[in-house]
Design an enzyme around this catalytic site. Structure first.
Site, PDB file in Angstrom:
ATOM      1  N   SER A   8       0.765  -1.224  -0.036  1.00 35.80           N
ATOM      2  CA  SER A   8      -0.082  -0.099   0.024  1.00 35.80           C
ATOM      3  C   SER A   8       0.700   1.192   0.146  1.00 35.80           C
ATOM      4  O   SER A   8       1.555   1.706   0.823  1.00 35.80           O
ATOM      5  CB  SER A   8      -0.897  -0.209   1.109  1.00 35.80           C
ATOM      6  OG  SER A   8      -1.607   1.203   1.398  1.00 35.80           O
ATOM      7  N   HIS A  33      -0.604  -1.540  -4.095  1.00 35.74           N
ATOM      8  CA  HIS A  33      -2.129  -1.354  -3.697  1.00 35.74           C
ATOM      9  C   HIS A  33      -2.316   0.092  -3.655  1.00 35.74           C
ATOM     10  O   HIS A  33      -1.631   0.803  -2.965  1.00 35.74           O
ATOM     11  CB  HIS A  33      -2.315  -1.775  -2.331  1.00 35.74           C
ATOM     12  CG  HIS A  33      -3.465  -1.989  -1.925  1.00 35.74           C
ATOM     13  ND1 HIS A  33      -4.499  -2.928  -2.131  1.00 35.74           N
ATOM     14  CD2 HIS A  33      -4.049  -1.277  -0.922  1.00 35.74           C
ATOM     15  CE1 HIS A  33      -5.606  -2.873  -1.060  1.00 35.74           C
ATOM     16  NE2 HIS A  33      -5.402  -1.635  -0.671  1.00 35.74           N
ATOM     17  N   ASP A  35      -4.914   2.946  -2.669  1.00 36.04           N
ATOM     18  CA  ASP A  35      -6.097   3.125  -1.664  1.00 36.04           C
ATOM     19  C   ASP A  35      -6.614   4.534  -2.265  1.00 36.04           C
ATOM     20  O   ASP A  35      -6.099   5.726  -2.025  1.00 36.04           O
ATOM     21  CB  ASP A  35      -5.629   3.376  -0.356  1.00 36.04           C
ATOM     22  CG  ASP A  35      -5.366   1.845   0.376  1.00 36.04           C
ATOM     23  OD1 ASP A  35      -6.181   1.086   0.100  1.00 36.04           O
ATOM     24  OD2 ASP A  35      -4.281   1.851   0.928  1.00 36.04           O
ATOM     25  N   MET A  37      -9.717   7.168  -1.583  1.00 40.11           N
ATOM     26  CA  MET A  37     -10.485   7.281  -0.707  1.00 40.11           C
ATOM     27  C   MET A  37     -11.551   8.913  -1.047  1.00 40.11           C
ATOM     28  O   MET A  37     -10.806   9.828  -1.463  1.00 40.11           O
ATOM     29  CB  MET A  37     -10.016   7.520   0.810  1.00 40.11           C
ATOM     30  CG  MET A  37      -9.258   6.453   1.237  1.00 40.11           C
ATOM     31  SD  MET A  37      -8.405   6.745   2.706  1.00 40.11           S
ATOM     32  CE  MET A  37      -7.336   5.485   3.144  1.00 40.11           C
ATOM     33  N   HIS A  67      -7.877  -0.519  -4.749  1.00 37.80           N
ATOM     34  CA  HIS A  67      -9.027  -0.455  -3.820  1.00 37.80           C
ATOM     35  C   HIS A  67      -9.954   0.912  -3.640  1.00 37.80           C
ATOM     36  O   HIS A  67      -9.352   1.913  -3.203  1.00 37.80           O
ATOM     37  CB  HIS A  67      -8.102  -0.816  -2.426  1.00 37.80           C
ATOM     38  CG  HIS A  67      -9.148  -0.993  -1.271  1.00 37.80           C
ATOM     39  ND1 HIS A  67      -8.783  -0.929   0.108  1.00 37.80           N
ATOM     40  CD2 HIS A  67     -10.446  -1.146  -1.145  1.00 37.80           C
ATOM     41  CE1 HIS A  67      -9.538  -1.313   1.030  1.00 37.80           C
ATOM     42  NE2 HIS A  67     -10.611  -1.174   0.285  1.00 37.80           N
ATOM     43  N   MET A  69     -12.313   2.780  -1.865  1.00 37.83           N
ATOM     44  CA  MET A  69     -13.054   3.244  -0.653  1.00 37.83           C
ATOM     45  C   MET A  69     -13.978   4.388  -0.993  1.00 37.83           C
ATOM     46  O   MET A  69     -13.624   5.390  -0.614  1.00 37.83           O
ATOM     47  CB  MET A  69     -12.162   3.407   0.466  1.00 37.83           C
ATOM     48  CG  MET A  69     -11.814   2.101   1.019  1.00 37.83           C
ATOM     49  SD  MET A  69     -10.209   2.221   1.892  1.00 37.83           S
ATOM     50  CE  MET A  69      -8.807   2.609   0.816  1.00 37.83           C
ATOM     51  N   MET A 141     -11.388  -6.740   5.114  1.00 41.49           N
ATOM     52  CA  MET A 141     -10.431  -5.650   5.732  1.00 41.49           C
ATOM     53  C   MET A 141     -10.449  -6.033   7.145  1.00 41.49           C
ATOM     54  O   MET A 141     -11.300  -6.529   7.908  1.00 41.49           O
ATOM     55  CB  MET A 141     -11.752  -4.165   5.793  1.00 41.49           C
ATOM     56  CG  MET A 141     -11.553  -3.660   4.548  1.00 41.49           C
ATOM     57  SD  MET A 141     -10.123  -3.058   3.731  1.00 41.49           S
ATOM     58  CE  MET A 141      -9.360  -2.008   4.782  1.00 41.49           C
ATOM     59  N   GLY A 146      -9.919   3.770   5.794  1.00 39.81           N
ATOM     60  CA  GLY A 146      -9.808   5.162   5.969  1.00 39.81           C
ATOM     61  C   GLY A 146      -8.499   5.672   6.391  1.00 39.81           C
ATOM     62  O   GLY A 146      -8.142   6.685   5.515  1.00 39.81           O
ATOM     63  N   GLY A 148      -4.101   4.413   6.957  1.00 39.27           N
ATOM     64  CA  GLY A 148      -2.877   3.311   7.471  1.00 39.27           C
ATOM     65  C   GLY A 148      -2.537   3.399   8.727  1.00 39.27           C
ATOM     66  O   GLY A 148      -3.034   4.218   9.613  1.00 39.27           O
ATOM     67  N   GLY A 149      -1.561   2.379   8.919  1.00 40.40           N
ATOM     68  CA  GLY A 149      -1.304   2.684  10.610  1.00 40.40           C
ATOM     69  C   GLY A 149      -1.942   1.872  11.677  1.00 40.40           C
ATOM     70  O   GLY A 149      -1.556   2.235  12.698  1.00 40.40           O
ATOM     71  N   ASP A 179      -6.262  -6.831   4.476  1.00 44.68           N
ATOM     72  CA  ASP A 179      -5.671  -5.369   4.235  1.00 44.68           C
ATOM     73  C   ASP A 179      -5.941  -4.582   5.494  1.00 44.68           C
ATOM     74  O   ASP A 179      -7.096  -4.412   5.908  1.00 44.68           O
ATOM     75  CB  ASP A 179      -6.594  -4.630   3.198  1.00 44.68           C
ATOM     76  CG  ASP A 179      -6.053  -3.351   3.039  1.00 44.68           C
ATOM     77  OD1 ASP A 179      -5.050  -2.733   3.564  1.00 44.68           O
ATOM     78  OD2 ASP A 179      -6.898  -2.380   2.190  1.00 44.68           O
ATOM     79  N   SER A 202       2.029   0.521   6.318  1.00 48.15           N
ATOM     80  CA  SER A 202       3.099   1.244   6.872  1.00 48.15           C
ATOM     81  C   SER A 202       4.239   0.052   7.729  1.00 48.15           C
ATOM     82  O   SER A 202       5.618   0.537   7.664  1.00 48.15           O
ATOM     83  CB  SER A 202       2.372   1.712   8.537  1.00 48.15           C
ATOM     84  OG  SER A 202       1.479   0.841   8.813  1.00 48.15           O
TER      85      SER A 202
END
Ligand code: DX5
Ligand code: ZN
Length: 220
Positions: A8, A33, A35, A37, A67, A69, A141, A146, A148-149, A179, A202
């Site tokens: 990611s 990946h 992401d 949003m 991905h 979202m 998921m 929404g 990372g980390g 993920d 991360s």
């Protein structure tokens, strides 16, 4: 089959996205990946198709695992396909998907992409089952989407196992991706439960040795 690593790039230094993506591929990542949003489906905004288009131009040979979202992936899928997406994953809970998931998955296939379907941690995985013969990948998921980390949610293992069991029962060959919060501690839990594509953000970019991390995942 060898466990696959999808890195990611949300956790990369975005001012150096191409170099940081190149580093992931050189370290052994199988996919990038992406992401996406929209600030509606999730309370965060990341990047959209123009960023993917530039990254694809810089690194045309990578496999782009996108991905989405976002609430209306059916409307935007063509932009991501044109920008270089190889696989487009949408959420079953998204407004533009839940009315007619089959039509959205068909639209992704018609654009020449592989199709993935995902659920948030609170959605029963059984809700994916009617669509398993229409996808190349399911994404479970392991954090609330929404950001990372975040920390891996422990109930993910049984959710992965339930999906894997259903795929085996029906003899379907579908990738099972996980993920969120995947790191060297949680990765083995995922593969033992039946995941075969791990998304790592991360923990990958913070790893002292990215190649060693990739090799560790491939060996699971
Ligand atoms: C969360 C994203 C994830 C996230 C993974 O909404 O879908 O892909 O970037 O990041 P880590 O590995 O840091 O949890
Ligand atoms: Zn993701």
């Amino acid at each position: 089959m060898q466990t696959k690593l999808s890195v990611s790039v949300l956790s990369a230094d975005l001012a150096n996205l191409a170099a940081q993506s190149r580093a992931a591929l050189d370290a052994g990542a199988d996919m990038l990946h992406i992401d996406v949003m929209d600030g509606h489906f999730v309370p965060n905004i990341s990047y959209g198709a123009p960023v993917l288009k530039c990254l694809h131009k810089a690194l045309p040979d990578a496999f782009y695992d996108v991905h989405l979202m976002i609430e209306d992936p059916a409307f935007y899928a063509k932009d991501f396909a044109a920008a270089g997406a190889d696989l487009i994953t949408v959420h079953l809970e998204a407004e533009g998907v839940r009315k007619d998931p089959k039509a959205v998955l068909q639209a992704i296939h018609d654009l020449g992409c592989k199709a993935g379907l995902s659920v948030r941690p609170g959605t029963p995985v059984e809700e994916l089952f009617p669509y398993l013969d229409q996808v190349e990948l399911v994404l479970i998921m392991s954090v609330e989407p929404g950001f990372g980390g975040q920390s891996f949610l422990p109930q993910t293992s049984q959710r992965l196992a339930a999906v894997r069991a259903e795929l085996e029962r029906r003899g379907l060959s579908v990738m099972v991706q996980v993920d969120g919060g995947v790191n060297t501690q949680t990765a083995p839990l995922c593969t033992q439960a039946g995941a075969d594509v791990l998304v790592v953000g991360s923990a990958f970019y913070n790893a002292p040795d990215m190649s060693a991390m990739a090799a560790g995942i491939h060996a699971l």
